[in-house]
Design a protein around this motif. Structure first.
Motif, PDB file in Angstrom:
ATOM      1  N   SER B 288       0.924   4.773   6.573  1.00  0.00           N
ATOM      2  CA  SER B 288       0.409   3.600   7.285  1.00  0.00           C
ATOM      3  C   SER B 288      -1.107   3.566   7.355  1.00  0.00           C
ATOM      4  CB  SER B 288       0.981   3.555   8.700  1.00  0.00           C
ATOM      5  OG  SER B 288       2.357   3.277   8.657  1.00  0.00           O
ATOM      6  N   GLY B 289      -1.708   4.675   7.775  1.00  0.00           N
ATOM      7  CA  GLY B 289      -3.162   4.699   7.951  1.00  0.00           C
ATOM      8  C   GLY B 289      -3.874   4.493   6.631  1.00  0.00           C
ATOM      9  N   SER B 290      -3.455   5.232   5.649  1.00  0.00           N
ATOM     10  CA  SER B 290      -4.106   5.163   4.349  1.00  0.00           C
ATOM     11  C   SER B 290      -4.036   3.766   3.742  1.00  0.00           C
ATOM     12  CB  SER B 290      -3.441   6.182   3.416  1.00  0.00           C
ATOM     13  OG  SER B 290      -3.772   5.933   2.083  1.00  0.00           O
ATOM     14  N   ILE B 291      -2.859   3.189   3.728  1.00  0.00           N
ATOM     15  CA  ILE B 291      -2.698   1.897   3.050  1.00  0.00           C
ATOM     16  C   ILE B 291      -3.391   0.769   3.834  1.00  0.00           C
ATOM     17  CG2 ILE B 291      -1.018   0.226   2.152  1.00  0.00           C
ATOM     18  CD1 ILE B 291      -1.349   2.872   0.525  1.00  0.00           C
ATOM     19  N   ALA B 292      -3.416   0.904   5.155  1.00  0.00           N
ATOM     20  CA  ALA B 292      -4.177  -0.083   5.943  1.00  0.00           C
ATOM     21  C   ALA B 292      -5.649  -0.014   5.580  1.00  0.00           C
ATOM     22  CB  ALA B 292      -3.983   0.164   7.433  1.00  0.00           C
ATOM     23  N   ASP B 295      -6.077  -0.624   1.389  1.00  0.00           N
ATOM     24  CA  ASP B 295      -5.583  -1.885   0.827  1.00  0.00           C
ATOM     25  C   ASP B 295      -5.564  -3.033   1.828  1.00  0.00           C
ATOM     26  OD1 ASP B 295      -5.006  -1.092  -1.841  1.00  0.00           O
ATOM     27  OD2 ASP B 295      -3.184  -0.084  -1.175  1.00  0.00           O
ATOM     28  N   GLY B 296      -5.592  -2.728   3.127  1.00  0.00           N
ATOM     29  CA  GLY B 296      -5.429  -3.796   4.124  1.00  0.00           C
ATOM     30  C   GLY B 296      -4.019  -4.365   4.113  1.00  0.00           C
ATOM     31  N   ILE B 297      -3.049  -3.500   3.864  1.00  0.00           N
ATOM     32  CA  ILE B 297      -1.661  -3.966   3.714  1.00  0.00           C
ATOM     33  C   ILE B 297      -0.720  -3.102   4.560  1.00  0.00           C
ATOM     34  CG2 ILE B 297       0.271  -4.141   2.047  1.00  0.00           C
ATOM     35  CD1 ILE B 297      -1.750  -5.014  -0.051  1.00  0.00           C
ATOM     36  N   VAL B 298       0.328  -3.730   5.098  1.00  0.00           N
ATOM     37  CA  VAL B 298       1.403  -3.010   5.784  1.00  0.00           C
ATOM     38  C   VAL B 298       2.631  -3.068   4.875  1.00  0.00           C
ATOM     39  CG1 VAL B 298       2.748  -2.802   7.906  1.00  0.00           C
ATOM     40  CG2 VAL B 298       0.454  -3.839   7.979  1.00  0.00           C
ATOM     41  N   PRO B 299       3.019  -1.937   4.287  1.00  0.00           N
ATOM     42  CA  PRO B 299       4.153  -1.947   3.347  1.00  0.00           C
ATOM     43  C   PRO B 299       5.478  -2.324   4.032  1.00  0.00           C
ATOM     44  CG  PRO B 299       2.774  -0.002   3.010  1.00  0.00           C
ATOM     45  CD  PRO B 299       2.350  -0.629   4.331  1.00  0.00           C
ATOM     46  N   PRO B 300       6.497  -2.644   3.205  1.00  0.00           N
ATOM     47  CA  PRO B 300       7.734  -3.236   3.729  1.00  0.00           C
ATOM     48  C   PRO B 300       8.718  -2.224   4.338  1.00  0.00           C
ATOM     49  CG  PRO B 300       7.826  -3.106   1.342  1.00  0.00           C
ATOM     50  CD  PRO B 300       6.458  -2.646   1.737  1.00  0.00           C
ATOM     51  N   LEU B 301       8.267  -1.509   5.350  1.00  0.00           N
ATOM     52  CA  LEU B 301       9.147  -0.552   6.030  1.00  0.00           C
ATOM     53  C   LEU B 301      10.341  -1.246   6.661  1.00  0.00           C
ATOM     54  CD1 LEU B 301       9.738   2.286   7.254  1.00  0.00           C
ATOM     55  CD2 LEU B 301       8.377   1.585   9.231  1.00  0.00           C
ATOM     56  N   GLY B 312      10.210   8.369   5.587  1.00  0.00           N
ATOM     57  CA  GLY B 312       9.326   9.337   6.218  1.00  0.00           C
ATOM     58  C   GLY B 312       7.897   8.810   6.229  1.00  0.00           C
ATOM     59  N   LEU B 313       7.027   9.528   6.927  1.00  0.00           N
ATOM     60  CA  LEU B 313       5.628   9.127   7.052  1.00  0.00           C
ATOM     61  C   LEU B 313       4.705  10.156   6.403  1.00  0.00           C
ATOM     62  CD1 LEU B 313       5.608   8.107  10.843  1.00  0.00           C
ATOM     63  CD2 LEU B 313       6.160   6.683   8.855  1.00  0.00           C
ATOM     64  N   GLY B 314       3.605   9.682   5.844  1.00  0.00           N
ATOM     65  CA  GLY B 314       2.645  10.603   5.235  1.00  0.00           C
ATOM     66  C   GLY B 314       1.218  10.217   5.575  1.00  0.00           C
ATOM     67  N   SER B 315       0.329  11.212   5.590  1.00  0.00           N
ATOM     68  CA  SER B 315      -1.077  10.917   5.913  1.00  0.00           C
ATOM     69  C   SER B 315      -1.901  10.651   4.653  1.00  0.00           C
ATOM     70  CB  SER B 315      -1.696  12.055   6.711  1.00  0.00           C
ATOM     71  OG  SER B 315      -1.856  13.205   5.902  1.00  0.00           O
ATOM     72  N   ASP B 316      -1.324  10.959   3.495  1.00  0.00           N
ATOM     73  CA  ASP B 316      -1.883  10.607   2.190  1.00  0.00           C
ATOM     74  C   ASP B 316      -3.145  11.381   1.830  1.00  0.00           C
ATOM     75  OD1 ASP B 316      -1.980   9.403  -0.255  1.00  0.00           O
ATOM     76  OD2 ASP B 316      -2.401   7.392   0.448  1.00  0.00           O
ATOM     77  N   GLN B 317      -4.304  10.908   2.262  1.00  0.00           N
ATOM     78  CA  GLN B 317      -5.537  11.519   1.765  1.00  0.00           C
ATOM     79  C   GLN B 317      -6.681  11.198   2.721  1.00  0.00           C
ATOM     80  OE1 GLN B 317      -7.744   8.950   0.946  1.00  0.00           O
ATOM     81  NE2 GLN B 317      -6.104   7.475   1.235  1.00  0.00           N
ATOM     82  N   THR B 318      -7.638  12.104   2.758  1.00  0.00           N
ATOM     83  CA  THR B 318      -8.745  11.908   3.697  1.00  0.00           C
ATOM     84  C   THR B 318      -9.985  11.210   3.117  1.00  0.00           C
ATOM     85  OG1 THR B 318      -9.637  14.119   3.277  1.00  0.00           O
ATOM     86  CG2 THR B 318      -8.051  13.902   5.081  1.00  0.00           C
ATOM     87  N   PRO B 319     -10.116  11.037   1.790  1.00  0.00           N
ATOM     88  CA  PRO B 319     -11.265  10.230   1.347  1.00  0.00           C
ATOM     89  C   PRO B 319     -11.203   8.807   1.908  1.00  0.00           C
ATOM     90  CG  PRO B 319     -10.375  11.476  -0.484  1.00  0.00           C
ATOM     91  CD  PRO B 319      -9.419  11.680   0.665  1.00  0.00           C
TER      92      PRO B 319
END
Lengths: 472, 472
Positions: B288-292, B295-301, B312-319
């Motif tokens: 959620s945090g990364s894609i917001a 991309d400025g997008i909320v994926p279709p959960l 599940g949820l992921g934090s993805d990446q810190t860059p």
């Protein structure tokens, strides 16, 4: 001779049009004001100080401004999120169980929570404010406070959703007088650290006559009007039923749209209404976390900023936010607005940080006093320890990553030291002005009294059913 | 005889269909597994233990699952948010400046950050994983790791946005072999705490032939395929140019849509594609945090959950997130999805907490091992100290406020103790397995090496301009 000289790796001054960062900078404090800001080497060679705070690897920045908070209902923390019709079906059922003692003890913990996350100024909007304001005096927080003025008959709690609120002029007069007494007794007390505003609850919650009276009082006391505006379809529905008019055009006719107005939420404001409000000089106070949780809506900040920069952020309330942490509000403001616009470039970190500091200060009418680190302003300063995993590594070239990480990665517990009006209120994460443990224990006791009162009153909200389904 | 007996005010077991909370509960650990869960009084009378952890006023719950993280690029933390075309214009410019040493040292800090915020399982997706996996061994974290398989020619970094990526089969073979070696050497090591998956980077980043080879290997090794799917308009654009087909129908034809697939992001998946993927048994990993931010997008959960609960949820990446904190991801998932649906009832706290625990465990293929506190599962347990302002007051009647406050108010620093696979990895917020200060210092040194390499390479991204405008 300075009272305090603080040096740090980054001083984020928030002066100019951007961030005004000074690397290896220093801030000198004298009395309750900022005396000097600049390069550490230069200032150290020119000034002596009673106390030196050397903060290597740390950030020095203006204290954050929570431009809208109801600390008095913190005793209801976590009791009404995830429901529809938040106010009427989530919050109001508890109203009959609230007692002043619980509201005041809960408020103190809410203020402590904010200060520990770097908030130095609270625009606190609660009754009974004459009791709650003493919490701010005790903690040492800067507070711009108001009592709640409405004209709602107590019968309102029995209504179905959508029924027109009955007004009771006697209620209105009593509440107006409370707010006036607050102004008379507290405005500009504590060396000016406490100021008071007028607090009509919303255009739908008091009569036109009373609204006009409040407007005159704001002139007489030269202060702001802190007011919910277009705070939900609930309000718009009331306005259309009562006046056949939406909130913002109605307020425009009443002469409310000017630089005295702090318009909170604007949840249901159209782009045109938002532009009008901004053009007239009113400010927008955005409560990103609260409105996302209780309404599922991102208010029109972007539209507001197309016209004016006088916008601030607020944490609103903990029954449905559920925390009061301006780092949280900064991050949410950026993310929610990016998603509303479907554009990752919207609300970059620097701009969000301005809302929580200098623009927020202007939005609440204290732009000359706080919001940036510059000589002549009040010494409201926070020092953050960034020697944590979530800030590692610090990069300076080819560009700094410190402000994006403050907005997107900070949690609030990085705040090590808080200085408000020249007084060191927290150091090494320990509050020096109040006993945090005692405040928590006493609020917890009040929480247990509330539990009993709720049980006896047979409180029922949609969350009672959720509890029965093993979901709470 | 138990090894560890933990008692607390609330045990959130995450068993059953809801939360499975036991008030005044206890958890008994023996070896690396959970032996018993129940009422504290009962368990204390029946069992003795080498070590008792009494946690009054505290919460005991399953460790959180970060179902998608690239720890290897943590050295770039905060270097590419607030830009358009994140991957190509924000991230890739740094690729030539990355060195293995910096990636490995940065990864260690990222893992520490997660563990300190309650993450016990990391689905870590980075090259060079054979070096990075040793960080998980050292910290004691549970890790489900993969190397990155793609077939992208190094020339890709010179392309304009939108040009078709050139493939290089030699690159693909080398990367595939790395992933196979990882599997051969690390799968089910450390008493099973380390498992390996296959990591095709995305349907657009390797040839159909190589994708089919990977699918066969997943069968042979009985493991999952961890893959970005529909991760942006960038990917869809590549797929349409190369195959005249969108990602999900393409993967369906290739036999990829089944319970082995961990489909990450789905940023650009339509409702129908999301339903298809869910119906086929694949899981959805939402960042959620990364894609917001990127991309400025909320994926279709919400669409996914209409068919399947294996998300599940992921934090993805810190860059561009810029933190790895599952409390942050829980809160953002709730708020962003409420706003996407314009409905405050969407993604209530209990449901979000399931995604970060039991459903997340199922989504990554470890549903029988972790994600809930019940006898026979691995002892991955966190203890939270809620004696803080942000959790005050605790209310139990007429319903509990603890889970909403964990989702909407917790920051992660409430995590006091972390047990992974029966080992106490953190206690009193102090890591026992690694030297946190040293890890931060070493990553910071690598950050400074990176700065120099970026300067020498003349790195230019949109953020360089932002820095020049006093906005960084």
């Amino acid at each position: 001779m300075l009272d305090i000289l603080i040096t740090g790796e980054y001083v984020i001054t928030m002066t100019g049009e951007g961030l005004g960062i000074i690397e290896n900078g220093a801030v000198g404090v004298k009395g309750n004001g900022i005396e000097v800001v600049g390069r550490a080497g230069e200032i150290k060679s020119k000034y002596r100080a009673h106390r030196v705070m050397d903060a290597p690897g740390q950030v020095i920045m203006p204290g954050l401004i929570d431009a809208h908070i109801h600390t008095g209902i913190n005793i209801l923390r976590g009791l009404s999120q995830d429901v529809d019709n938040w106010m009427q079906e989530g919050l109001w059922p508890f109203a009959s169980c609230l007692q002043e003692e619980g509201m005041v003890k809960g408020s103190l913990v809410n203020i402590i929570e904010g200060v520990k996350a770097g908030t130095t100024t609270f625009c606190d909007y609660t009754s009974p404010m004459q009791a709650i304001v003493k919490n701010h005096v005790q903690v040492g927080s800067r507070a711009r406070v108001t009592d709640v003025i409405n004209e709602l008959s107590p019968r309102i709690r029995e209504l179905e959703v959508g029924e027109l609120y009955p007004f009771d002029p006697a209620v209105g007069q009593e509440k107006l007088e409370n707010n006036i007494t607050l102004l008379e007794e507290w405005h500009e007390r504590e060396r000016g650290r406490i100021t008071c505003t007028l607090g009509p609850q919303g255009p739908d919650m008091l009569s036109k006559e009373l609204l006009l009276e409040v407007r005159e009082l704001a002139e007489r006391y030269s202060t702001s009007i802190h007011m919910h505006v277009a705070q939900g379809d609930r309000e718009i529905n009331q306005m259309e039923k009562r006046y056949n008019q939406r909130s913002i055009p109605f307020l425009d006719e009443l002469g409310y749209l000017n630089e005295k107005l702090m318009a909170v939420h604007l949840t249901e404001a159209t782009a045109a209404e938002t532009h009008l409000l901004a053009e007239r000089g009113a400010s927008m106070i955005l409560c990103s976390g609260s409105i996302a949780i209780i309404d599922g809506i991102v208010p029109p900040l972007r539209e507001f900023l197309q016209v004016s920069s006088r916008a601030g952020l607020g944490s609103d309330q903990t029954p449905g936010n559920n925390c009061s942490n301006m780092f949280n509000e900064m991050k949410l403001t950026a993310l929610l607005n990016k998603c509303r616009a479907r554009d990752p470039q919207i609300m970059p970190a620097w701009q969000v940080m301005r809302l929580a500091t200098i623009e927020g200060a202007r939005a609440i009418g204290l732009g000359n006093e706080i919001g940036s680190l510059q000589p002549g302003k009040k010494a409201d300063i926070i020092i953050l320890n960034l020697n944590t995993p979530a800030f590692c590594p610090h990069i300076k070239k080819p560009f700094r990553n410190i402000v994006p990480n403050l907005v997107y990665s900070a949690r609030g517990d990085e705040v090590d030291t808080v200085i408000i009006d020249g007084q060191v209120v927290m150091e090494g994460r320990k509050l020096l002005t109040v006993d945090e443990g005692k405040a928590i224990r006493e609020a917890q006791e009040e929480g247990e009294i509330l539990e009993d009162r709720c049980q006896k009153a047979g409180i029922h909200t949609p969350l009672v059913d959720m509890m029965e389904q093993d979901r709470l």
